[in-house]
Design a protein around this motif. Structure first.
Motif, mmCIF file in Angstrom:
data_model
loop_
_atom_site.group_PDB
_atom_site.id
_atom_site.type_symbol
_atom_site.label_atom_id
_atom_site.label_comp_id
_atom_site.label_asym_id
_atom_site.label_seq_id
_atom_site.Cartn_x
_atom_site.Cartn_y
_atom_site.Cartn_z
ATOM 1 N N GLU A 1 14.602 93.176 97.480
ATOM 2 C CA GLU A 1 12.921 92.966 96.242
ATOM 3 C C GLU A 1 13.676 92.275 94.758
ATOM 4 O OE1 GLU A 1 9.328 93.948 95.083
ATOM 5 O OE2 GLU A 1 10.633 93.738 97.081
ATOM 6 N N ASP A 2 14.939 92.540 93.634
ATOM 7 C CA ASP A 2 15.242 91.819 93.283
ATOM 8 C C ASP A 2 15.820 89.895 93.200
ATOM 9 O OD1 ASP A 2 16.417 92.723 90.217
ATOM 10 O OD2 ASP A 2 18.041 91.190 90.941
ATOM 11 N N VAL A 3 15.879 90.008 93.797
ATOM 12 C CA VAL A 3 16.547 87.922 94.118
ATOM 13 C C VAL A 3 15.122 87.342 95.037
ATOM 14 C CG1 VAL A 3 18.652 89.077 93.108
ATOM 15 C CG2 VAL A 3 18.387 88.061 95.794
ATOM 16 N N GLY A 4 15.088 87.809 96.070
ATOM 17 C CA GLY A 4 13.957 87.406 97.333
ATOM 18 C C GLY A 4 14.378 86.848 98.285
ATOM 19 N N ASP A 5 15.197 85.848 98.901
ATOM 20 C CA ASP A 5 15.744 84.988 100.044
ATOM 21 C C ASP A 5 17.046 84.942 99.783
ATOM 22 O OD1 ASP A 5 17.066 83.689 101.851
ATOM 23 O OD2 ASP A 5 14.997 82.076 102.354
ATOM 24 N N ILE A 6 18.281 86.009 100.371
ATOM 25 C CA ILE A 6 19.053 86.170 100.056
ATOM 26 C C ILE A 6 19.717 85.134 100.948
ATOM 27 C CG2 ILE A 6 21.457 87.727 100.217
ATOM 28 C CD1 ILE A 6 19.831 89.931 99.836
ATOM 29 N N PRO A 7 19.611 84.083 101.783
ATOM 30 C CA PRO A 7 20.541 83.369 102.409
ATOM 31 C C PRO A 7 19.780 82.113 101.006
ATOM 32 C CG PRO A 7 19.732 84.391 104.015
ATOM 33 C CD PRO A 7 19.011 85.265 102.735
ATOM 34 N N ARG A 8 19.780 81.853 100.666
ATOM 35 C CA ARG A 8 19.421 81.276 99.606
ATOM 36 C C ARG A 8 19.832 80.796 98.581
ATOM 37 N NH1 ARG A 8 12.979 79.108 98.475
ATOM 38 N NH2 ARG A 8 12.706 78.774 101.117
ATOM 39 N N LYS A 9 20.775 82.245 98.846
ATOM 40 C CA LYS A 9 21.658 82.543 96.935
ATOM 41 C C LYS A 9 22.756 81.647 97.850
ATOM 42 C CE LYS A 9 19.996 84.484 94.080
ATOM 43 N NZ LYS A 9 19.706 83.871 92.617
ATOM 44 N N GLY A 10 23.106 82.027 99.291
ATOM 45 C CA GLY A 10 24.107 81.850 99.640
ATOM 46 C C GLY A 10 25.344 82.474 99.355
ATOM 47 N N TRP A 11 24.431 83.539 99.605
ATOM 48 C CA TRP A 11 25.579 84.894 99.482
ATOM 49 C C TRP A 11 25.882 85.040 101.029
ATOM 50 C CZ3 TRP A 11 22.087 88.042 95.704
ATOM 51 C CH2 TRP A 11 22.069 87.555 94.016
ATOM 52 N N CYS A 12 24.897 85.155 101.878
ATOM 53 C CA CYS A 12 25.114 85.066 103.428
ATOM 54 C C CYS A 12 24.672 83.750 104.163
ATOM 55 C CB CYS A 12 24.803 86.692 103.985
ATOM 56 S SG CYS A 12 23.550 86.708 103.375
ATOM 57 N N ASP A 13 25.184 84.075 105.560
ATOM 58 C CA ASP A 13 24.832 83.073 106.122
ATOM 59 C C ASP A 13 23.298 83.696 106.686
ATOM 60 O OD1 ASP A 13 24.687 80.962 108.317
ATOM 61 O OD2 ASP A 13 24.814 82.385 109.802
ATOM 62 N N ALA A 14 22.031 82.950 107.418
ATOM 63 C CA ALA A 14 20.977 83.189 107.906
ATOM 64 C C ALA A 14 21.245 84.284 108.750
ATOM 65 C CB ALA A 14 19.903 82.036 107.556
ATOM 66 N N GLY A 15 21.739 83.534 109.686
ATOM 67 C CA GLY A 15 21.741 84.493 111.452
ATOM 68 C C GLY A 15 22.246 85.659 111.382
ATOM 69 N N GLU A 16 23.359 85.466 110.190
ATOM 70 C CA GLU A 16 24.004 87.075 109.647
ATOM 71 C C GLU A 16 23.411 88.003 109.780
ATOM 72 O OE1 GLU A 16 28.457 88.150 107.635
ATOM 73 O OE2 GLU A 16 27.537 86.424 107.162
ATOM 74 N N LEU A 17 22.085 87.713 108.646
ATOM 75 C CA LEU A 17 21.442 88.263 107.724
ATOM 76 C C LEU A 17 20.487 88.840 108.886
ATOM 77 C CD1 LEU A 17 20.634 89.714 105.396
ATOM 78 C CD2 LEU A 17 19.370 88.355 104.435
ATOM 79 N N LYS A 18 20.523 88.026 109.786
ATOM 80 C CA LYS A 18 19.005 88.546 110.826
ATOM 81 C C LYS A 18 19.896 89.856 111.764
ATOM 82 C CE LYS A 18 16.367 86.703 114.080
ATOM 83 N NZ LYS A 18 15.535 85.499 114.655
ATOM 84 N N ARG A 19 21.078 88.999 111.883
ATOM 85 C CA ARG A 19 21.313 89.875 112.543
ATOM 86 C C ARG A 19 22.063 90.952 112.810
ATOM 87 N NH1 ARG A 19 27.807 89.702 113.341
ATOM 88 N NH2 ARG A 19 28.630 91.425 114.758
ATOM 89 N N PHE A 20 22.621 91.325 111.277
ATOM 90 C CA PHE A 20 21.995 93.148 110.645
ATOM 91 C C PHE A 20 21.017 93.594 110.355
ATOM 92 C CE2 PHE A 20 20.807 95.253 106.736
ATOM 93 C CZ PHE A 20 21.892 95.992 106.771
ATOM 94 N N THR A 21 19.819 92.953 110.366
ATOM 95 C CA THR A 21 18.269 93.354 110.222
ATOM 96 C C THR A 21 18.167 93.897 111.371
ATOM 97 O OG1 THR A 21 17.249 91.392 110.245
ATOM 98 C CG2 THR A 21 17.761 92.447 108.231
ATOM 99 N N GLN A 22 17.863 93.045 112.748
ATOM 100 C CA GLN A 22 17.151 93.169 113.638
ATOM 101 C C GLN A 22 18.591 94.981 114.395
ATOM 102 O OE1 GLN A 22 17.657 89.935 116.531
ATOM 103 N NE2 GLN A 22 16.804 91.599 117.933
ATOM 104 N N THR A 23 19.922 94.645 114.374
ATOM 105 C CA THR A 23 20.965 95.924 114.976
ATOM 106 C C THR A 23 20.480 96.848 113.795
ATOM 107 O OG1 THR A 23 22.541 93.997 114.754
ATOM 108 C CG2 THR A 23 23.360 96.780 115.022
ATOM 109 N N ALA A 24 19.462 96.950 112.664
ATOM 110 C CA ALA A 24 20.431 98.120 111.865
ATOM 111 C C ALA A 24 18.465 98.780 112.585
ATOM 112 C CB ALA A 24 19.789 98.548 110.799
#
Length: 237
Positions: free
Chosen positions: A165-188
């Motif tokens: 909510e604070d920064v928007g697209d987190i992978p675009r910031k370079g802080w993590c891989d988009a696929g890795e983040l999707k894996r997190f959200t889908q698992t959760a």
């Protein structure tokens, strides 16, 4: 009149905090075999309850940052408050208080080629984090969430939501891989992946390689660290 707020808990943990917190606002140090919490604000207060309330407020500020830096562990709390009057009379106040959860960790000592030695303490980062939480509402909200729950999928996802909510697209910031983040959200969100601990009651299929809870916590810690570093630069810390 002087106020002395004595802390109780694991001495190793108190020692770690004392290495990092030494400002006029928040100072933890060892005196006569005891660890005490100090603040310039105490000198302005005349009632024991006011001193206790401010001490509890300082401990609450420390709670989330300390938990993130040092993990869960034994409780640190106010042991007693000592009032020293101008005539030398002393009054000791003791009762139970809110706890701060911390854990054991180790210092890092680096010897440079020129022989100089650098010491890095596990709680060092929490000094800036406490300052950020007082300046930035999103940071305070995140640390309140970490303090309340950083042990399950709901808590981790709430931290993710706050930062997104604070920064928007987190992978675009370079802080993590988009696929890795999707894996997190889908698992959760997937009951197939994590059962009744999933965030959603409706059926959501698991990713091909579901993320473990420890992996998820590691990912969130990495994103939090990157986010806080950016915040620190913004606020000149």
């Amino acid at each position: 009149m002087e106020w002395i707020v004595t802390l109780s808990g694991d001495n190793h943990l108190l020692e770690e905090l004392s290495k990092s917190f030494s400002s006029a606002d928040i100072c933890i140090q060892k005196e006569n075999g005891n660890y005490v919490l100090k603040s310039d604000r105490f000198a302005e207060l005349s009632a024991e309850q006011d001193v206790r309330d401010h001490a509890e407020k300082l401990l609450q500020l420390l709670k989330g940052p300390a938990k993130l830096a040092l993990g869960n562990g034994p409780a640190i709390k106010i042991n007693h408050i000592l009032q020293i009057c101008e005539d030398g009379t002393r009054h000791c106040f003791v009762h139970l208080s809110e706890c701060v959860m911390l854990s054991c960790s180790v210092d890092v000592r680096i010897t440079n080629p020129d022989g100089t030695v650098e010491e890095h303490h596990p709680a060092d980062a929490t000094v800036d984090w406490v300052s950020l939480s007082q300046k930035d509402p999103a940071v305070k909200m995140m640390f309140d969430q970490v303090s309340d729950d950083f042990e399950n999928w709901h808590g981790l996802y709430n931290v993710f939501d706050i930062i997104r909510e604070d920064v928007g697209d987190i992978p675009r910031k370079g802080w993590c891989d988009a696929g890795e983040l999707k894996r997190f959200t889908q698992t959760a969100n997937s009951k197939e992946a994590v059962g009744v601990k999933a965030r959603h009651g409706k059926w959501i299929s698991a990713p091909c390689n579901p993320m473990s809870l420890s992996e998820a916590k590691g990912l969130m810690k990495k994103i939090i660290t990157e986010w806080l570093q950016e915040k620190a630069i913004r606020y000149g810390l």
